[in-house]
Design a protein around this motif. Structure first.
Motif, mmCIF file in Angstrom:
data_model
loop_
_atom_site.group_PDB
_atom_site.id
_atom_site.type_symbol
_atom_site.label_atom_id
_atom_site.label_comp_id
_atom_site.label_asym_id
_atom_site.label_seq_id
_atom_site.Cartn_x
_atom_site.Cartn_y
_atom_site.Cartn_z
ATOM 1 N N CYS B 54 47.105 25.716 24.926
ATOM 2 C CA CYS B 54 45.657 25.901 24.804
ATOM 3 C C CYS B 54 45.213 27.076 25.652
ATOM 4 C CB CYS B 54 44.908 24.647 25.245
ATOM 5 S SG CYS B 54 44.916 23.382 23.981
ATOM 6 N N SER B 55 45.725 27.120 26.865
ATOM 7 C CA SER B 55 45.294 28.171 27.785
ATOM 8 C C SER B 55 45.936 29.515 27.435
ATOM 9 C CB SER B 55 45.664 27.771 29.210
ATOM 10 O OG SER B 55 45.461 28.853 30.072
ATOM 11 N N ALA B 59 43.667 30.936 24.337
ATOM 12 C CA ALA B 59 42.728 31.791 25.052
ATOM 13 C C ALA B 59 43.251 33.213 25.197
ATOM 14 C CB ALA B 59 42.416 31.193 26.415
ATOM 15 N N ASP B 60 44.474 33.345 25.687
ATOM 16 C CA ASP B 60 44.961 34.680 26.007
ATOM 17 C C ASP B 60 45.388 35.471 24.786
ATOM 18 O OD1 ASP B 60 44.430 33.763 28.444
ATOM 19 O OD2 ASP B 60 46.505 33.557 29.137
ATOM 20 N N THR B 65 37.541 31.447 23.466
ATOM 21 C CA THR B 65 36.962 31.216 24.789
ATOM 22 C C THR B 65 36.130 29.943 24.825
ATOM 23 O OG1 THR B 65 35.058 32.542 24.200
ATOM 24 C CG2 THR B 65 36.868 33.664 25.345
ATOM 25 N N GLN B 74 35.874 27.933 30.886
ATOM 26 C CA GLN B 74 36.786 28.078 29.760
ATOM 27 C C GLN B 74 38.017 27.192 29.961
ATOM 28 O OE1 GLN B 74 38.096 32.138 28.809
ATOM 29 N NE2 GLN B 74 40.082 31.233 28.355
ATOM 30 N N GLY B 75 38.571 27.220 31.166
ATOM 31 C CA GLY B 75 39.736 26.396 31.460
ATOM 32 C C GLY B 75 39.431 24.927 31.246
ATOM 33 N N LEU B 78 39.136 24.140 27.490
ATOM 34 C CA LEU B 78 40.450 24.170 26.848
ATOM 35 C C LEU B 78 41.267 22.937 27.230
ATOM 36 C CD1 LEU B 78 41.262 27.947 27.184
ATOM 37 C CD2 LEU B 78 40.955 26.685 25.066
ATOM 38 N N ALA B 79 41.096 22.497 28.476
ATOM 39 C CA ALA B 79 41.808 21.301 28.917
ATOM 40 C C ALA B 79 41.336 20.083 28.111
ATOM 41 C CB ALA B 79 41.580 21.065 30.403
ATOM 42 N N ILE B 154 46.528 24.620 34.315
ATOM 43 C CA ILE B 154 45.789 25.816 33.897
ATOM 44 C C ILE B 154 44.581 26.030 34.807
ATOM 45 C CG2 ILE B 154 46.571 25.771 31.519
ATOM 46 C CD1 ILE B 154 43.853 24.552 30.754
#
Lengths: 258, 206
Positions: B54-55, B59-60, B65, B74-75, B78-79, B154
């Motif tokens: 997810c992270s 995201a990357d 986002t 964001q973290g 995503l978690a 993350i």
């Protein structure tokens, strides 16, 4: 004026409410329904009897497509049974069904059981639905149990609630799949009385049962099934006093002499 | 942070898990296939991998986002996404076993009065299925509470993350460890007790 009356005549439904034509069904290698032809007219009470495994319950369940058929046609009120989907749901709402094992919704009260279909299928408003539900529960004699859960009722009471639940949809025809077979002997009569009243009120009924007394007193016609076929059709009087087929004679001799 | 992460993920996974369970019993083969594939893939991947995916992955690489401006929010989101995706597979399987406890006649009766498939599932089968799997669902929720610690991977500042930071600064490893362990018991024990009480209260008599 004349045009209107002619149109009315055209639109008037025929008297044949349920028509089965050369219906066939297999369970694997077992041919459970073999070329069944059966017509039930409006207001008629037909009792289906026969030995276990003769296909009577299956026949009953095909009429609202709880069982699918392999060949043949089934039409209700002139319309053939639709495929799975919205049209089928609409049709099922018009065909009341009462099961051997009652099948009341266990997480809902008796009153909610009778209201559910009205509200969700017929879109009746809640107040009207409750009024009707209470009236029906009163009619089948369980009005005082309205707020209990099914498990708190006796078998006979549960089955009468199940009849009320089916009636709440204003069905054109009622199917009874061995409605008294799971009941203690003393509770059978209270259910049969409700059914008899229903028959007197002119409801079209198809009843699969082992209750010969009910067949004698309430049926217009007895259909005798054996090994997936309709062996004999007759009025109750004819059938019980003078059965034509050997199979029926054999069956009657086994059940009536004790 | 742990409580917030747990609560949001619990709600999310119950909803998504219910939808997955509905798919797995639906008459549409495509949905059934998707539900089955999803459950079998997701529940067999370690949670750490999912959260990291997810992270790092979402995201990357893909630039998802979750509408968040700064890195911390964001973290967190995503978690939640990762935890929901993972836990839902277990919720789905618990519910599906619950559906198997509902007698076939219930669904037949519902269809016989003209309810559609969705109505039958929603009004008759699922309410009864839920009640019979409250116990197993409690297990899933407790596991979820503890699984939130993986979010530390993350950089979400939940309990395990705090613990690690504190241990690095204070060097009182045993004491800090014990305090955090106790903290989790305080969180999960009531969950178990509450669910046990609920399942007794709502039990469907047959």
């Amino acid at each position: 004026m004349t045009d209107v009356s002619v149109a009315k005549e055209d639109a008037a439904p025929t008297d044949d409410l349920v028509v089965l034509k050369s219906v066939n069904k297999h369970f694997g290698a077992l041919h459970v329904l073999q070329d069944i032809d059966l017509t039930i007219t409006r207001g008629e009470v037909v009792v289906v009897i026969g030995p276990s495994g003769s296909g009577k319950s299956t026949l009953c369940r095909t009429i609202n497509r709880l069982e699918t058929i392999d060949a043949g046609t089934i039409a209700i009120d002139g319309k053939p049974l639709p495929q799975e989907g919205k049209a089928l749901a609409r049709l099922r709402a018009d065909v009341g069904m009462v099961f051997q094992s009652f099948n009341l919704f266990a997480h809902k009260t008796v009153l909610e059981n009778v209201m559910l279909g009205q509200i969700k299928v017929r879109k009746t408003d809640k107040k009207q639905a409750e009024e009707k539900a209470r009236a029906l529960l009163d009619r089948v004699g369980v009005a005082t149990q309205a707020d209990k859960y099914p498990a708190q009722l006796s078998g006979g009471q549960q089955q009468r609630v199940a009849i009320a639940r089916a009636l709440a949809m204003d069905p054109k025809v009622m199917l009874f799949d061995e409605p008294t077979s799971a009941l203690d002997p003393e509770m059978i009569n209270e259910v049969l009385e409700v059914m008899q009243q229903l028959a007197r009120d002119g409801m079209t009924m198809i009843v699969v049962t082992h209750e010969m007394g009910f067949a004698r007193s309430a049926a217009n016609r007895v259909v005798f099934m054996a090994d997936g076929r309709i062996v004999e059709e007759a009025t109750p009087d004819q059938f019980f006093s003078n059965p034509r087929s050997d199979r029926a004679k054999d069956f009657l001799s086994k059940i009536l002499h004790h | 942070m742990t409580v917030k992460l747990t609560a949001l993920s619990a709600v999310g996974s119950l909803v998504w898990g219910t939808l997955l369970a509905a798919m797995r019993v639906s008459p549409v083969p495509l949905m059934r296939g998707f539900g089955t594939a999803y459950v079998n893939i997701v529940r067999n991947i370690p949670l750490t991998v999912i959260i990291l995916f997810c992270s790092a992955g979402l995201a990357d690489v893909f630039g998802v986002t979750m509408g968040a401006e700064d890195f911390k929010v964001q973290g967190f989101r995503l978690a939640v996404l990762g935890l929901v995706a993972y836990t839902a597979a277990f919720v789905c399987e618990a519910l599906r076993s619950g559906m198997n406890t509902v007698p076939l006649g219930q669904a037949e009766a519902a269809r016989a009065i003209g309810l559609s498939f969705t109505q039958t599932l929603w009004l008759v089968v699922l309410p009864q299925a839920f009640r019979s799997v409250i116990g197993p669902l409690a297990n899933v929720l407790i596991a979820l509470t503890k699984n939130t610690t993986v979010a530390a991977a993350i950089g979400v500042a939940e309990a395990a993350y705090l613990m690690k930071t504190m241990i690095e600064n204070e060097a009182q490893t045993l004491l800090i460890g014990a305090v955090f362990a106790f903290g989790f018991v305080v969180l999960t024990l009531p969950t178990g007790l509450f669910m046990g009480w609920l399942s007794k209260r709502l039990a469907v008599k047959r």
